[in-house]
Design a protein around this motif. Structure first.
Motif, PDB file in Angstrom:
ATOM      1  N   GLY A   1       0.830  -1.195   0.000  1.00  0.00           N
ATOM      2  CA  GLY A   1       0.000   0.000   0.000  1.00  0.00           C
ATOM      3  C   GLY A   1       0.867   1.248   0.000  1.00  0.00           C
TER       4      GLY A   1
ATOM      5  N   VAL B   1      -0.518  -0.774  -4.551  1.00  0.00           N
ATOM      6  CA  VAL B   1      -1.875  -0.223  -4.496  1.00  0.00           C
ATOM      7  C   VAL B   1      -1.729   1.234  -4.081  1.00  0.00           C
ATOM      8  CG1 VAL B   1      -4.184  -0.423  -3.523  1.00  0.00           C
ATOM      9  CG2 VAL B   1      -2.774  -2.469  -3.803  1.00  0.00           C
TER      10      VAL B   1
ATOM     11  N   LEU C   1      -6.968  -0.523   2.982  1.00  0.00           N
ATOM     12  CA  LEU C   1      -5.798  -1.296   2.576  1.00  0.00           C
ATOM     13  C   LEU C   1      -5.480  -2.396   3.588  1.00  0.00           C
ATOM     14  CD1 LEU C   1      -3.560   1.602   1.209  1.00  0.00           C
ATOM     15  CD2 LEU C   1      -4.562  -0.272  -0.122  1.00  0.00           C
TER      16      LEU C   1
ATOM     17  N   VAL D   1      -2.725  -5.935   2.641  1.00  0.00           N
ATOM     18  CA  VAL D   1      -1.438  -5.572   2.046  1.00  0.00           C
ATOM     19  C   VAL D   1      -0.304  -6.116   2.903  1.00  0.00           C
ATOM     20  CG1 VAL D   1      -2.306  -3.510   0.868  1.00  0.00           C
ATOM     21  CG2 VAL D   1      -1.430  -3.311   3.209  1.00  0.00           C
TER      22      VAL D   1
ATOM     23  N   PHE E   1       3.217  -1.179   4.096  1.00  0.00           N
ATOM     24  CA  PHE E   1       2.740   0.178   3.849  1.00  0.00           C
ATOM     25  C   PHE E   1       3.923   1.122   3.634  1.00  0.00           C
ATOM     26  CE2 PHE E   1      -1.366  -0.793   5.950  1.00  0.00           C
ATOM     27  CZ  PHE E   1      -2.220  -0.096   5.104  1.00  0.00           C
TER      28      PHE E   1
END
Length: 341
Positions: free
Chosen positions: A74, A104, A122, A127, A130
């Motif tokens: 993410g 993403v 997310l 995910v 991050f």
């Protein structure tokens, strides 16, 4: 429907159904599922009751497996309309793709509420990691979700505030950048140098002007600072004010290249010779710097290398459990062009 009976549902209950049934946000449900102590007991009870009422079952092992193996990273960016962040996002995505991971991408548009919503979404999509360049505000809720998710999380360019923020932070050496810019302008014979742009009181603004302030303090000069939105419009509107209130200023350091490009536009309209009457240095070295008129000097953060290093660190954390250092400052350099020659 008889009292206590479960509502009729045509699909397997989801976390969104729980949130709707309990009258809370999806992120609040996520916090309850993760056992976060920040959630009030009354809210926790309401969420658990909603789960029971609609028959929602949280598969913790499946969620953990999904997060560890999704191959999704993410990337939450505060302002994708700024070409600096767009360039970073594109290069970061390409580097991840070379290692078999997908990005993403989410743009918070400097909206803390939208940022929290996207982070929560997310997390729900599982995910594996991050990367976040946070918007200002709403730090506590964003941190609560990230901390509860226990997903490898790195911060870039800006950092969330608060004692609960333990996520590694990597950013260019902003202080050294403005120091280089100030020393450069004075070495070119400038007598009065101003700093333009950046919202007052924001940590990134203070960092980007700190090197400038150190150089002026060493010289015994008084700083001239005009803060404001980091946009072309601000840069363009500021020149007339600068010439009116500080007519002796013959050099400017801009918070970012967008402000500097606005300055160049205003100088062209007002007949100010950039490079002779006024020397200008930007910050970030976006691609437009090379094609502006005149070409813009800027502090380069070497975004290609920055993006590559960030990707390698988050992948090392996910795949090898090698957590990055708490704080990393990447090197910067002055790219001299016609605007300050």
């Amino acid at each position: 429907m008889e009292s206590g009976a479960k509502p009729l549902m045509r699909h397997r209950p989801t976390i969104l159904d729980v949130a709707k049934q309990a009258g809370v946000s999806k992120s609040t449900v996520s916090l309850v599922l993760q056992g976060n102590a920040a959630v009030k007991e009354s809210t926790r009870v309401a969420v658990r009751k909603a789960m029971a009422d609609i028959g929602y079952v949280y598969n913790r092992s499946a969620a953990t497996l999904r997060s560890a193996s999704s191959g999704l990273i993410g990337l939450v960016i505060n302002d994708l309309r700024n070409p600096f962040f767009t360039e970073f996002a594109a290069l970061f995505q390409m580097e991840l793709a070379r290692h078999g991971f997908a990005t993403v991408l989410a743009n918070s548009d400097e909206d803390p509420a939208l940022q929290v919503q996207m982070i929560s979404s997310l997390v729900e999509h599982g995910v594996s990691g991050f990367i976040i360049s946070p918007s200002y505000g709403g730090d506590e809720e964003a941190l609560a979700i990230l901390n509860a998710a226990q997903t490898p999380t790195m911060q870039v360019f800006r950092s969330l505030a608060g004692p609960e923020c333990h996520h590694p932070f990597i950013a260019p050496d902003y202080q050294h950048g403005s120091q280089l810019a100030a020393e450069h302008l004075f070495a070119k014979g400038r007598k009065q140098v101003a700093f333009l742009g950046g919202l007052e009181g924001r940590p990134v603004t203070e960092e980007r002007m700190s090197g400038y302030l150190q150089v002026l303090k060493k010289r015994g000069d008084e700083p001239i600072i005009l803060t404001g939105q980091a946009t072309r419009t601000f840069g363009k509107e500021t020149i007339s004010k600068l010439r009116q209130d500080h007519p002796d200023v013959d050099g400017v350091i801009c918070f970012n290249d967008l402000v500097a490009l606005g300055v160049l536009s205003a100088c062209a309209e007002e007949g100010i010779a950039v490079g002779a009457d006024l020397k200008v240095v930007g910050f970030d070295d976006i691609e437009d710097c090379q094609d502006s008129y005149p070409p813009l000097s800027s502090i380069s953060s070497n975004i290609p290398e920055f993006a590559k290093a960030t990707a390698q660190q988050i992948l090392g954390w996910i795949k090898e459990d090698e957590k990055p250092k708490p704080l990393v400052r990447s090197p910067v350099e002055l790219i001299e062009r016609a605007s300050s020659r």
